[in-house]
Design a protein around this motif. Sequence first.
Motif, short mmCIF file in Angstrom:
data_model
loop_
_atom_site.label_atom_id
_atom_site.label_comp_id
_atom_site.label_asym_id
_atom_site.label_seq_id
_atom_site.Cartn_x
_atom_site.Cartn_y
_atom_site.Cartn_z
N LEU A 18 0.93 -1.33 0.12
CA LEU A 18 -0.09 0.01 0.01
C LEU A 18 0.97 1.25 -0.19
N ARG A 19 0.93 1.85 -1.15
CA ARG A 19 1.77 2.92 -1.26
C ARG A 19 3.17 2.58 -1.12
N GLU A 20 4.01 3.00 -0.16
CA GLU A 20 5.44 2.55 0.21
C GLU A 20 5.71 1.82 1.31
N GLN A 21 4.63 1.12 1.81
CA GLN A 21 4.54 0.35 2.70
C GLN A 21 3.60 -0.93 2.77
N ASN A 22 4.17 -2.29 3.54
CA ASN A 22 3.35 -3.36 3.26
C ASN A 22 2.78 -3.64 4.81
N PRO A 23 1.44 -3.83 4.83
CA PRO A 23 0.95 -3.94 6.55
C PRO A 23 0.89 -5.41 6.76
N VAL A 24 1.51 -6.57 6.05
CA VAL A 24 1.16 -7.96 6.15
C VAL A 24 2.54 -8.67 6.21
N ILE A 25 2.34 -9.73 7.08
CA ILE A 25 3.76 -10.57 7.22
C ILE A 25 3.09 -11.95 7.47
N THR B 32 6.47 -5.50 14.77
CA THR B 32 6.22 -6.81 15.26
C THR B 32 4.80 -7.13 14.89
N ILE B 33 4.34 -8.13 15.16
CA ILE B 33 2.90 -8.55 14.99
C ILE B 33 2.19 -7.80 15.57
N ILE B 34 1.14 -7.01 14.86
CA ILE B 34 0.09 -6.06 15.48
C ILE B 34 -1.29 -6.39 15.53
N GLY B 35 -1.56 -7.80 15.17
CA GLY B 35 -2.80 -8.06 14.94
C GLY B 35 -3.26 -9.17 14.09
#
Length: 653
Positions: free
Chosen positions: A396-403, A458-461
């Motif tokens: 998403l734009r310049e970041q990735n929210p998922v791992i 870290t894992i945030i959710g």
Amino acid sequence: MVPVHDVAGYFASGKAVGLSNLTNPLKIADAGKNDRATNDRIFGNVFAGYDATRALSLKTRFGFNLGQGSFHGYNPTTPENSEVTDVNGINENYNLFTEWTWSNTLNWTRTVSQHNLAVLLGQEASRNTNRFEAGSCAKLLNTAVDSRYIQDALCDPTTKNVTSSGGRSALLSVFGKADYNYGERYYLSFTVRRDGSSRFATENRWGTFPAVGAGWRLSRESFFPKGTFSNAMLRFGYGVTGNQQIPSGRIVSQFGGDRGDTFYDIGGTSTTIRPGFKQTAIGNTHLKWEEQRSANVGLDLEFLEGRGTFSADFYRRNTNNLLFDPRTPATASSASPPIINIGKMRNTGIDFSVGYHNTIGTGTLWSVTFNGSHYRNKILQIDDLGTQSFTGPVTLREQNPVINMIGSPIGAFYGLLADGYYRDSLDAAPFWADGARPGRIKFRDLNGDGTISGEDRTIIGSPHPDFTGGLDLAVRRGAWEVSATVFATHGNKIFNAQKYWYVFRYFDTNVRSDLVANSVVLSGPCAPGAGNSYPCPGVVTNPDAKYPRIDVSDVFSRQFSSYWVEDGSYVRLRTLQVSYNLPPAIVRWIPAARVYLQAENLFTITGYSGLDPALPTWSTFGAAGDTRDQFRGVDEGSYPTNRTITIGITTTF
């Protein structure tokens, strides 16, 4: 406010400073009014059966699904936008697919005293083909609808581009099943199937997948107490299933090329380019079936003279040899990585259902059923090289929210850990060089190195719920009937990516109506000063504010963190229906009719701040196929579920 048209009568938009880079929606609608999308589809099946004897029967079935579609579109220039598109163009595409399945089965049954045996043998073949063709060209000399054909006379010949792709796959299966029970007390079931897929190379094409099941009806045993439970049955099952859902043709390497990619003026003429090609996808002839090994234990109960029912299943599913395309470094070329068998994943959970039905007096019947589900997902292994994690399929734009990380569920949210707001300059001082300022979001330095960076993520959710449940209610009296369905989910998180726009104003967009009233306020100024100074004597006056301090230069707070994650739990009344069964005498030529009023999605109870907590699944696909499970629960702005009121009648005549 931007008007629809400017003073000259042209469409207006965000050309002026501070009006964002959005496009006038009426301009989009007007430019696309002649776009055309068509889809044609025909599907069906034919079948036949033959009873050779009372115990032996044969059946054959042939099903087909044929479809074709096309699209013709126009892309206008947008001189009115802040980010101008000064080249127009047209594009069109065509797609065609065929699918067919032919299955043949033989059934044999035999009963001797209390021994009951049923045997099924079968064979099935299926085939799929698809083809896609697309073309485009730009710099049109004439934008008239009747002229929109991809040809040199209409557009710049150097912009003309035509591509096509396609694939085909086939699956051949043989299978057998034997079901045995003794006096409807003891049950055994054996199944085995062998599948051959064209998606794999010859040496790994075939897979064998067995399954076994057993049941024990305790209520038929002499030692089982009579009274409360009229039926009780224990069940056990274990089986192996296979997955071959990857794009066809990935066992071999693929090549291609295009202008601006592999075409090159190798002679240095500045006028002539030579076509070239490169490897676009790396093949893997060692691919084999992905396997899922499942075990479950179940219990079925009937009580209160059959008015009450209970059913529960405990299960564990281990998935091995996951079909996946791991990321490769840039030095490995731009070719799509090979699909390989890596990774292990586990799902454990419980599904249950409780129901009860009864009567009130002599004319009212009512029933209630509650069902629930809980599961835990965990990634056990990614590869044989010690890889601990990899990011999600969408940035998403310049970041990735998922791992996807070993020991965590698939598609977990990943980012910094937000801890309120920096109170004053002293509080922000340790991380001032990183961008910390009073009123900005405060992040925890998890690794203790004195800086806020990607190493502190870290894992945030997790998008996976702790519990999902449904409640079905029904009451019937005479010709009237009322029914309702309630659905609920608890414990799942949502990554609200819409905060990019209405909180952090990534572009100059609309914001939340309470942004000004509920943002952090400082007791004094905080802005860059002379030279390299940044005087900031202000102190946060409202530490419980909903949003960080409004600051157009604040890219620090915009980093993905737990601030973006919200509780996605909700309760929704999915359906409510009132119906009346008309007596046959009302209309002589209609033997029976039912009139109903139905409401869908009447209300939702939730704490989520977005438009709808019931997010649709992203349509994301990678080289190894469907990757939607890696990007669940991310809200990038989806249309909310409609509230629908329906009046209808069902009848036969």
